[in-house]
Design an enzyme around this catalytic site. Structure first.
Site, mmCIF file in Angstrom:
data_model
loop_
_atom_site.group_PDB
_atom_site.id
_atom_site.type_symbol
_atom_site.label_atom_id
_atom_site.label_comp_id
_atom_site.label_asym_id
_atom_site.label_seq_id
_atom_site.Cartn_x
_atom_site.Cartn_y
_atom_site.Cartn_z
ATOM 1 N N GLU A 1 10.399 28.858 32.167
ATOM 2 C CA GLU A 1 10.960 29.124 33.504
ATOM 3 C C GLU A 1 12.251 29.929 33.435
ATOM 4 O OE1 GLU A 1 13.107 25.249 32.461
ATOM 5 O OE2 GLU A 1 11.291 26.344 31.890
ATOM 6 N N CYS B 1 9.686 21.013 28.064
ATOM 7 C CA CYS B 1 10.803 20.360 27.386
ATOM 8 C C CYS B 1 10.701 18.831 27.508
ATOM 9 C CB CYS B 1 12.137 20.891 27.892
ATOM 10 S SG CYS B 1 13.534 20.456 26.807
ATOM 11 N N HIS C 1 11.478 26.741 27.255
ATOM 12 C CA HIS C 1 11.672 26.838 28.706
ATOM 13 C C HIS C 1 11.163 28.179 29.241
ATOM 14 C CE1 HIS C 1 14.156 23.229 29.589
ATOM 15 N NE2 HIS C 1 14.494 23.339 28.320
#
Length: 201
Positions: A178, A73, A176
């Site tokens: 994660e 990001c 993202h």
């Protein structure tokens, strides 16, 4: 993992980075438009100048050392700006389109597709074609930095993943992984590729 302290002290950052096998540039504040020679749009930019300077320094230091780098990001945006590209400061007002790039929580579900370009490292890792990703950003790549190549794009044309050819490992994604990795095989594979690049360094 080592979380670097927020500091501009080059000696400390150099010593801490020497403990690491790779650099992960995470999400967070907007990237300052001053990094790519623009004045900030009034009322839409929320920057942390200290973090901008720190991230710029550690990115350059990591690249000087040939360390693997993964950007997520803001990390993608920071890499693009530091290497000479520009950003849309606010997609909603500057690059409107049919794709919603700022989904509401929860963030562990996909919100729009990207198209992975064939014959790119991401295609070799995940396969070319359509991939569903999450999205939580209001900035994005306007002009790709010299040397960077696009690996994936959203339906509105926004670059969603880039890499640096002729460098051991420098990938960055706009989404993202994660938030998705616990149940998304593609996100897991991105982190596995980053880890493997450190093992073979």
């Amino acid at each position: 993992p080592v979380i670097l302290p927020l500091t501009e002290a080059p000696e400390e950052l150099s010593q801490l980075l020497a403990l690491c096998d790779g650099l992960l540039l995470t999400g967070g504040h907007d990237v300052s438009p001053e990094l790519y020679g623009e004045a900030p749009l009034e009322g839409v930019i929320s920057c942390c100048p200290l973090r901008d300077e720190m991230d710029r320094y550690v990115l350059r230091l990591a690249m000087d050392r040939g360390m693997p780098v993964l950007g997520i990001c803001r990390g993608l945006q920071l890499i693009n700006a530091v290497l000479g590209g520009t950003l849309w400061q606010d997609l909603h007002s500057q690059h409107p389109g049919a794709v919603c790039h700022k989904q509401q929580p929860p963030y562990d579900i996909a919100s729009h597709p990207v198209q992975i370009k064939p014959e790119t490292p991401l295609a070799k890792c995940l396969g070319a074609g359509r991939l569903l990703v999450n999205s939580c950003h209001h900035q994005g790549i306007k002009a790709t930095a010299p040397g960077l190549e696009v690996m994936a794009a959203a339906p509105d044309g926004l670059s969603e993943a880039v890499f640096l050819p002729d460098y051991p490992f420098l990938w960055a994604v706009q989404w993202h992984p994660e938030f998705l990795w616990q149940r998304d095989a593609a996100s897991q594979q991105i982190f596995h590729a980053f880890a493997a690049s450190m093992e073979h360094r």
